[in-house]
Design an enzyme around this catalytic site. Structure first.
Site, PDB file in Angstrom:
ATOM      1  N   GLY A 289       0.860  -1.200   0.000  1.00  0.00           N
ATOM      2  CA  GLY A 289       0.000   0.000   0.000  1.00  0.00           C
ATOM      3  C   GLY A 289       0.880   1.228   0.000  1.00  0.00           C
ATOM      4  N   LEU A 290       0.988   1.856  -1.183  1.00  0.00           N
ATOM      5  CA  LEU A 290       1.905   2.992  -1.310  1.00  0.00           C
ATOM      6  C   LEU A 290       1.149   4.319  -1.402  1.00  0.00           C
ATOM      7  CD1 LEU A 290       4.554   1.275  -3.607  1.00  0.00           C
ATOM      8  CD2 LEU A 290       4.713   1.717  -1.150  1.00  0.00           C
TER       9      LEU A 290
ATOM     10  N   ASN B 233      -6.500   2.827  10.479  1.00  0.00           N
ATOM     11  CA  ASN B 233      -7.399   3.139  11.599  1.00  0.00           C
ATOM     12  C   ASN B 233      -8.550   2.139  11.570  1.00  0.00           C
ATOM     13  OD1 ASN B 233      -6.188   5.317  12.895  1.00  0.00           O
ATOM     14  ND2 ASN B 233      -7.108   6.809  11.495  1.00  0.00           N
TER      15      ASN B 233
ATOM     16  N   SER C 296       0.033   7.165  14.425  1.00  0.00           N
ATOM     17  CA  SER C 296      -0.411   8.556  14.475  1.00  0.00           C
ATOM     18  C   SER C 296       0.702   9.512  14.089  1.00  0.00           C
ATOM     19  CB  SER C 296      -0.904   8.915  15.883  1.00  0.00           C
ATOM     20  OG  SER C 296      -1.330  10.266  15.895  1.00  0.00           O
TER      21      SER C 296
ATOM     22  N   LYS D 233      -5.472   3.586  19.716  1.00  0.00           N
ATOM     23  CA  LYS D 233      -5.420   4.601  18.655  1.00  0.00           C
ATOM     24  C   LYS D 233      -6.798   5.259  18.470  1.00  0.00           C
ATOM     25  CE  LYS D 233      -3.927   7.106  15.225  1.00  0.00           C
ATOM     26  NZ  LYS D 233      -4.940   7.455  14.311  1.00  0.00           N
TER      27      LYS D 233
ATOM     28  N   HIS E 256      -7.150   7.684  21.195  1.00  0.00           N
ATOM     29  CA  HIS E 256      -6.278   8.821  20.860  1.00  0.00           C
ATOM     30  C   HIS E 256      -7.046   9.784  19.956  1.00  0.00           C
ATOM     31  CE1 HIS E 256      -3.807  10.829  17.803  1.00  0.00           C
ATOM     32  NE2 HIS E 256      -2.870  10.972  18.724  1.00  0.00           N
ATOM     33  N   ASN E 257      -7.707   9.235  18.963  1.00  0.00           N
ATOM     34  CA  ASN E 257      -8.436  10.088  18.029  1.00  0.00           C
ATOM     35  C   ASN E 257      -9.640  10.753  18.686  1.00  0.00           C
ATOM     36  OD1 ASN E 257      -6.590   9.075  16.222  1.00  0.00           O
ATOM     37  ND2 ASN E 257      -8.069   8.767  14.592  1.00  0.00           N
TER      38      ASN E 257
ATOM     39  N   GLU F 131      -8.265  13.543  20.354  1.00  0.00           N
ATOM     40  CA  GLU F 131      -7.896  14.501  19.286  1.00  0.00           C
ATOM     41  C   GLU F 131      -9.120  15.332  18.875  1.00  0.00           C
ATOM     42  OE1 GLU F 131      -5.736  12.725  15.825  1.00  0.00           O
ATOM     43  OE2 GLU F 131      -7.417  13.455  14.635  1.00  0.00           O
TER      44      GLU F 131
ATOM     45  N   ARG G 144     -19.237  18.300  15.125  1.00  0.00           N
ATOM     46  CA  ARG G 144     -18.945  18.054  13.695  1.00  0.00           C
ATOM     47  C   ARG G 144     -20.238  17.753  12.948  1.00  0.00           C
ATOM     48  NH1 ARG G 144     -13.124  15.100  12.593  1.00  0.00           N
ATOM     49  NH2 ARG G 144     -12.001  16.113  14.281  1.00  0.00           N
TER      50      ARG G 144
ATOM     51  N   HIS H 102     -39.196   0.584  39.307  1.00  0.00           N
ATOM     52  CA  HIS H 102     -37.855   0.033  39.084  1.00  0.00           C
ATOM     53  C   HIS H 102     -37.089  -0.191  40.375  1.00  0.00           C
ATOM     54  CE1 HIS H 102     -38.140   0.300  34.755  1.00  0.00           C
ATOM     55  NE2 HIS H 102     -38.626   1.526  34.881  1.00  0.00           N
TER      56      HIS H 102
END
Ligand code: 6PG
Length: 475
Positions: free
Chosen positions: A12-13, A106, A132, A186, A189-190, A193, A291, A452
């Protein structure tokens, strides 16, 4: 001349794959490279310049796998989801016992857990590795969060440590646990972020809309903050972005950007997993939600003409107050992220080392900041009940900064400037510091309409009140 067998293969480049392959080559490793669209390979080899010597391009998957030393280490940098499963189907017949394949995207950690099991049944190993730092990080030093077997970590460690970002010489990569641990960390982390980005944007909003500052002036202030406790990559890029001018219009670029933010899903996943574990991370929720609202541009345009502001007289907070408020909120957002990690560690039996996670986030990753070192220290010290906000050092930082957060949230409310993440941080702080909350009324309501039951403050056991009878008797 035939090349030496490669230490690692990178499949995967795209942006991240190319950057990691070049970083590995520059660190002295032999790297086999390939890509689904084979015409990308020649372009990449050209871009590699003198590093091409360290690279072995392969046009087929068979050639690629054959170019690797055994046991093989293969890093896949491809879109997450179905493409990764298809890739596993294709590569599995070519693998041998002891080989490791790594998903550096991810990915959803549930997928990683499933794939880890699938490979374990074949004798091969699957690693979910969070990477990251964006393109620059991948090229010159990312932070990496590794989940997988000890065997895979042995294979990967020398290479990962060589290419990772360094904090005072210590590589920002660690083996955090089995199966999905790396991808989960990760993801969180996001989530952090998202919250940090949103909080910075809210401060920008209060300066822009409340104080009437132009973008470059706000950028210059953020640049100054880089010399204080807010020092971080996200403040650095915000400062630079706000001071960048648009070549076409001569106006700040940010003023030419539509106020509609996209998302790929990691912030949302953080929340979903948190909620499933009975955790709430309202700062991250506020950021994900904001967002979403940002995308409702047409509705907001109409709403602006219908909904009145009803503002009340309030002063715009000064720069020093905003700086402290952001610091308090940043601490609280991180604390919520770490709570999710602690809950997941329990749930999945990962034994996550929160101090180590703070350490590998000190450099290379998007949320890197001066604070991460304080957090690492707090986790290493005695931490009451495992909660970051209860650390004496962190509680002292909060004590100093909370009055500013209060003033900023009050000002935002008065001025009508939305501060969803900053105000959520404060609401969480206040909720946590109340030994006596208000859920007694919630329990009363639940028992009233749904029988309840509730627990009492003075007796053990579960109780139910016959509310209508009690009410009529007392009337
Ligand atoms: C990183 C970033 C990186 C990417 C996210 C952003 O740590 O390098 O988090 O992974 O920027 O995919 O996600 P959104 O597109 O959802 O904002």
């Amino acid at each position: 001349m035939t090349k030496m067998k490669a230490d690692i293969g990178v499949y995967g480049l795209g942006t991240m794959g190319s950057a990691l392959a070049l970083n590995l080559a520059e660190s002295g490793f032999q790297v086999a490279v390939t890509n689904r669209e084979t015409d990308w390979i020649a372009t990449f080899m050209q871009k590699a310049g003198p590093l091409a010597e360290q690279l072995t391009p392969a046009n087929t998957l068979e050639e690629f796998v054959a170019a690797l030393k055994t046991p093989r280490t293969i890093l896949f940098m491809i879109p997450s989801g179905a493409p990764m499963d298809a890739m596993i189907d294709a590569v599995l017949p070519l693998l041998e016992k002891g080989d490791t394949i790594i998903d550096g995207g991810n990915a959803d950690f549930h997928d990683t857990r499933r794939r880890f099991k699938r490979l374990a049944d074949t004798g091969a190993h699957f690693v979910g590795m969070g990477v990251s730092g964006g393109e620059q990080g991948a090229r010159h030093g990312p932070s990496m969060m590794v989940g997988g077997t000890a065997h895979s970590w042995q294979q990967l460690k020398p290479m990962a440590e060589a290419i990772a970002a360094k904090y005072n010489g210590a590589p920002c990569v660690a083996h955090l646990g089995p199966d999905g641990a790396g991808h989960f960390v990760k993801t969180v982390h996001n989530g952090i972020e998202y919250a940090d980005m949103q909080m910075i944007a809210e401060v920008y909003g209060i300066l822009r809309d409340g104080a009437g500052w132009e973008a470059p002036r706000i950028g210059a202030l953020f640049e100054e903050w880089q010399n204080g406790p807010l020092e971080s990559y996200l403040i650095e890029v915000s400062a630079a972005a706000l001071q960048t001018m648009d070549a076409d219009t001569g106006l700040p670029v940010v003023d030419m950007i539509l106020d509609r933010a996209g998302q790929k899903g990691t912030g949302r996943w953080t929340l979903i997993e948190a909620l499933k574990m009975g955790q709430s991370a309202n700062t991250i929720e506020a950021a994900v939600g904001a967002r979403g609202w940002s995308s409702e541009k047409p509705v907001r345009e109409v709403a602006q003409t219908i909904l009145t502001a009803g503002t009340v007289q309030s002063d715009v907070p000064d720069a020093a107050e905003l700086e402290k408020a952001l610091l308090a909120a940043r601490i609280l957002a991180h604390a919520q992220g770490f709570r999710i990690l602690a809950a997941a560690s329990e749930e999945f039996d990962w034994a996550l080392d929160l101090a180590r996670i703070s350490e590998i986030w000190r450099a290379g990753c998007i949320i890197r900041s001066a604070l991460l070192d304080d957090f690492a220290q707090a986790f290493r010290d005695e931490l009451p009940m495992g909660h970051l906000i209860l650390s004496p050092a962190i509680a002292a930082m909060l004590a100093d900064a909370i009055p500013a957060l209060r003033r900023v949230v009050m000002a935002g409310a008065g001025l009508g400037t939305p501060l969803p993440a900053l105000s959520s941080a404060l609401a969480w702080y206040d909720s946590m510091r109340h030994a006596r909350g208000t859920a007694n009324l919630i329990q009363a309501q639940r028992d009233f309409f749904g029988a309840h039951g509730f627990a009492r403050t003075d007796q053990d056991g579960k109780f139910h009140a016959d509310w209508p009878t009690l009410a009529s008797e007392q009337a």
